[in-house]
Scaffold this motif. Sequence first.
Motif, PDB file in Angstrom:
ATOM      1  N   ARG A  35       0.764  -1.257  -0.127  1.00  0.00           N
ATOM      2  CA  ARG A  35      -0.233   0.071   0.166  1.00  0.00           C
ATOM      3  C   ARG A  35       0.982   1.285   0.042  1.00  0.00           C
ATOM      4  N   SER A  36       1.830   1.319   1.043  1.00  0.00           N
ATOM      5  CA  SER A  36       2.518   2.358   1.024  1.00  0.00           C
ATOM      6  C   SER A  36       3.528   2.720  -0.278  1.00  0.00           C
ATOM      7  N   GLY A  37       4.150   1.739  -0.662  1.00  0.00           N
ATOM      8  CA  GLY A  37       4.974   1.655  -1.702  1.00  0.00           C
ATOM      9  C   GLY A  37       4.388   2.070  -3.043  1.00  0.00           C
ATOM     10  N   GLU A  38       3.127   1.715  -3.206  1.00  0.00           N
ATOM     11  CA  GLU A  38       2.353   2.234  -4.311  1.00  0.00           C
ATOM     12  C   GLU A  38       2.102   3.672  -4.284  1.00  0.00           C
ATOM     13  N   ASN A  39       1.643   4.156  -3.028  1.00  0.00           N
ATOM     14  CA  ASN A  39       1.224   5.587  -2.813  1.00  0.00           C
ATOM     15  C   ASN A  39       2.553   6.504  -2.965  1.00  0.00           C
ATOM     16  N   ILE A  40       3.729   5.746  -2.654  1.00  0.00           N
ATOM     17  CA  ILE A  40       4.858   6.812  -2.965  1.00  0.00           C
ATOM     18  C   ILE A  40       5.185   7.027  -4.289  1.00  0.00           C
ATOM     19  N   ARG A  41       5.204   5.768  -4.909  1.00  0.00           N
ATOM     20  CA  ARG A  41       5.648   5.689  -6.346  1.00  0.00           C
ATOM     21  C   ARG A  41       4.715   6.669  -7.193  1.00  0.00           C
ATOM     22  N   LYS A  42       3.224   6.370  -6.928  1.00  0.00           N
ATOM     23  CA  LYS A  42       2.340   7.316  -7.622  1.00  0.00           C
ATOM     24  C   LYS A  42       2.585   8.889  -7.278  1.00  0.00           C
ATOM     25  N   ALA A  43       2.973   9.200  -6.127  1.00  0.00           N
ATOM     26  CA  ALA A  43       3.043  10.825  -5.823  1.00  0.00           C
ATOM     27  C   ALA A  43       4.370  10.985  -6.686  1.00  0.00           C
ATOM     28  N   GLU A  45       0.856  10.855 -10.182  1.00  0.00           N
ATOM     29  CA  GLU A  45      -0.468  10.141 -10.231  1.00  0.00           C
ATOM     30  C   GLU A  45      -1.124  10.394  -9.295  1.00  0.00           C
ATOM     31  N   ILE A  46      -0.868  10.776  -8.196  1.00  0.00           N
ATOM     32  CA  ILE A  46      -1.681  11.312  -7.119  1.00  0.00           C
ATOM     33  C   ILE A  46      -0.995  12.358  -6.095  1.00  0.00           C
ATOM     34  N   SER A  47      -1.917  13.118  -5.605  1.00  0.00           N
ATOM     35  CA  SER A  47      -1.283  14.408  -4.964  1.00  0.00           C
ATOM     36  C   SER A  47      -0.711  13.943  -3.781  1.00  0.00           C
ATOM     37  N   ILE A  48       0.427  14.704  -3.267  1.00  0.00           N
ATOM     38  CA  ILE A  48       1.000  14.469  -2.066  1.00  0.00           C
ATOM     39  C   ILE A  48       0.192  14.635  -0.855  1.00  0.00           C
ATOM     40  N   THR A  49      -0.917  15.308  -0.971  1.00  0.00           N
ATOM     41  CA  THR A  49      -1.862  15.682   0.124  1.00  0.00           C
ATOM     42  C   THR A  49      -2.643  14.084   0.435  1.00  0.00           C
ATOM     43  N   GLN A  50      -2.567  13.254  -0.092  1.00  0.00           N
ATOM     44  CA  GLN A  50      -3.268  11.739   0.073  1.00  0.00           C
ATOM     45  C   GLN A  50      -2.249  11.179   0.721  1.00  0.00           C
ATOM     46  N   LEU A  51      -0.827  11.440   0.853  1.00  0.00           N
ATOM     47  CA  LEU A  51      -0.003  10.278   1.345  1.00  0.00           C
ATOM     48  C   LEU A  51      -0.248  10.595   3.171  1.00  0.00           C
ATOM     49  N   GLY A  58       1.421  10.640   7.159  1.00  0.00           N
ATOM     50  CA  GLY A  58       2.630  11.315   7.406  1.00  0.00           C
ATOM     51  C   GLY A  58       3.771  10.492   7.098  1.00  0.00           C
ATOM     52  N   LEU A  59       3.847   9.162   7.342  1.00  0.00           N
ATOM     53  CA  LEU A  59       4.957   8.405   7.136  1.00  0.00           C
ATOM     54  C   LEU A  59       5.347   8.087   5.566  1.00  0.00           C
ATOM     55  N   GLU A  60       4.333   8.107   4.858  1.00  0.00           N
ATOM     56  CA  GLU A  60       4.368   7.971   3.482  1.00  0.00           C
ATOM     57  C   GLU A  60       4.978   9.306   2.789  1.00  0.00           C
ATOM     58  N   ARG A  61       4.515  10.445   3.414  1.00  0.00           N
ATOM     59  CA  ARG A  61       5.218  11.581   3.046  1.00  0.00           C
ATOM     60  C   ARG A  61       6.661  11.817   3.333  1.00  0.00           C
ATOM     61  N   SER A  62       6.909  11.246   4.456  1.00  0.00           N
ATOM     62  CA  SER A  62       8.163  11.363   4.804  1.00  0.00           C
ATOM     63  C   SER A  62       9.173  10.838   4.060  1.00  0.00           C
ATOM     64  N   TYR A  63       8.832   9.582   3.697  1.00  0.00           N
ATOM     65  CA  TYR A  63       9.474   8.808   2.579  1.00  0.00           C
ATOM     66  C   TYR A  63       9.669   9.480   1.200  1.00  0.00           C
ATOM     67  N   TYR A  64       8.547  10.106   0.892  1.00  0.00           N
ATOM     68  CA  TYR A  64       8.272  10.617  -0.334  1.00  0.00           C
ATOM     69  C   TYR A  64       9.229  11.714  -0.473  1.00  0.00           C
ATOM     70  N   ASP A  65       9.262  12.600   0.679  1.00  0.00           N
ATOM     71  CA  ASP A  65      10.328  13.786   0.641  1.00  0.00           C
ATOM     72  C   ASP A  65      11.741  13.390   0.333  1.00  0.00           C
ATOM     73  N   THR A  66      12.123  12.329   1.006  1.00  0.00           N
ATOM     74  CA  THR A  66      13.469  11.708   1.011  1.00  0.00           C
ATOM     75  C   THR A  66      13.694  11.017  -0.575  1.00  0.00           C
ATOM     76  N   CYS A  67      12.652  10.323  -0.862  1.00  0.00           N
ATOM     77  CA  CYS A  67      12.884   9.534  -2.244  1.00  0.00           C
ATOM     78  C   CYS A  67      12.918  10.848  -3.358  1.00  0.00           C
ATOM     79  N   ARG A  68      11.990  11.733  -3.249  1.00  0.00           N
ATOM     80  CA  ARG A  68      12.336  12.958  -4.169  1.00  0.00           C
ATOM     81  C   ARG A  68      13.295  13.584  -4.312  1.00  0.00           C
ATOM     82  N   SER A  69      14.009  14.060  -3.216  1.00  0.00           N
ATOM     83  CA  SER A  69      15.325  14.660  -2.934  1.00  0.00           C
ATOM     84  C   SER A  69      16.436  13.641  -3.593  1.00  0.00           C
ATOM     85  N   PHE A  70      16.293  12.320  -3.393  1.00  0.00           N
ATOM     86  CA  PHE A  70      17.289  11.413  -4.106  1.00  0.00           C
ATOM     87  C   PHE A  70      17.276  11.587  -5.582  1.00  0.00           C
ATOM     88  N   VAL A  71      16.184  11.261  -5.870  1.00  0.00           N
ATOM     89  CA  VAL A  71      15.851  11.331  -7.596  1.00  0.00           C
ATOM     90  C   VAL A  71      16.299  12.709  -8.207  1.00  0.00           C
TER      91      VAL A  71
END
Length: 570
Positions: free
Chosen positions: A441-449, A453-459, A461-474
């Motif tokens: 569930r969380s992996g799909e949401n992070i990838r879609k953000a 494909e989805i807004s970050i507002t749909q993540l 708090g945990l997913e948003r934390s990983y999303y921020d880190t992943c985006r910075s890395f990418v």
Amino acid sequence: MTGKKRYRKMLPAAVCIVGIIALVLLWENRLPEKSRKEPADHSGDAMAKEEQWETAETTPLGKYPETVEYSLGKISGANNSNLPVGDTYEDNAYTRYLRNVLNIQNENGFALEAGGSYEEALEAAISDRDIPDVMVVNGRDNLARLVESGMIADLTEVYEQCTTDTIKEMYSSYGDFLLDSATFEGRLYAFPNVEIDDGALMLWLRDDWIEKLDLEKPETMEEAMDVIKAFVENDVAGNGETVGLACSTGLIAGSNETYGVDTIFTKYGSAPENWILNDSGEVVYGSLTQETKEALGYLNELYESGVIDSRFLLRKTENIDELVTEGKCGAIFGRWWAPNNPLNASYDEDKTADWKPYFLTAEEENQIKTFASFDDWMYVVVRKGYEHPEIVGKYVSAIFDYSRYEDDQYAREVNEYFSINVDPTARPMNINVDYRDALYRSGENIRKALTNEISITQLSGLERSYYDTCRSFVEGNLTTANGWAAYTSRVTAVDTLVKGGIKEEELLFMGDVDAEIPQELQDLEQQTFLQIIVGEKPLDYFDTFVVEWYENGGQKLTDSVRKAYAETLK
């Protein structure tokens, strides 16, 4: 007046107070009736406070009007659970959040690392009948002892009233057996820990080595083993130091260990170290099957051909860690979280180390059902007589549901703990509650953000934390090993499992029976398996091992397990 002290004779305090009261009463009686000030009516405030208490005690997230304290027996972690400097087990992101949302505060009765010290403290507390208000219990046997001794509270109503619908859905995603393990005579006495589905082991290979040798990327086990053989034969690490597939002497990693070769057993439909159902629906120990024998034969071939590290019998886990970090090993089996440990050290040492996961789908189709074991399961219990047993349900609801979707200072601080690698033992109560498929569930949401494909507002708090880190890395703004590990584990690895056709393992419950394998039989099994793999014993020696296993207590144990399972079917 220098050098002299002036003294004033003082009347006894009681005399003064009595006199003052008398004067006040006398004066009030002289006042006209309408001039007297009526005493303030606080009954409304009292009623409001009483309603607050009632709401707090009967709802998941109602806040107590006054701080509720509880003594706590918990498992601590190494290195202070990696808490930031200044944070403690009584004052950290979790406890600050819980004070803000629920107004509860833990005071540790004992906080000790898992193992001997915690088990000793737990045993002493139970024997002395002096347990903390809230306590983490290891194993269903200890839970049963506490229930039978009448020392812990019935939490049936707590679960119904003080957990959110989301928490109930999470527990339900495991089927009935999870809550049943904490239920005695129809009553729930503990909140069990959950083990989310971590997916199958994947083969992690150095893709930069594959490209360096101009090899085809593998799709089957045989092709993957040929790639590893090419790593060794071409000494891709240099100086004759390239080793083959990392392999621990334990052989089976299970859900938590590293460097196992479980997937090779799975290829043959084998599940060592687990109780399983055979084709006839009969309970057997998975290490004794003909499928296991076939897998050992294949492992012997891999060892003889140099695919498996030729010195694996001599290596401890820390030695293999060094080989991976120093760029001498380019192949390990590991779960989705392998980039966090041990591969992050490899990336930190060499940014060109391009580790990629391979999910060998054909082999995973042979995965078979195994029985869930509650030997090391964790439960949270409440001392019978403690005034607020409901705090356990409220705690679980706040930490594992509400905090994930809140966006304030305290919730953000909780979710940031994940990105800075604070160990879960920092939480007041050492359990995790989540959906069985939470990883996907969380992996799909992070990838879609990340792909809009989805807004970050749909993540959460945990997913948003990983999303921020992943985006910075990418985007190249974060080049640390932690950034690489977050993206490779949460996005690359999870996506590989999903595309490979993840197959959720169906767990079985064998009832109340001690199914643990005695140490003597464990030692016999490990010794036999290793001897066959390195060629010290012929493959047919496996049949002798099976006979010895049954003759040395294994048959009696198997009979008791089969009887217990038969009872559950009734």
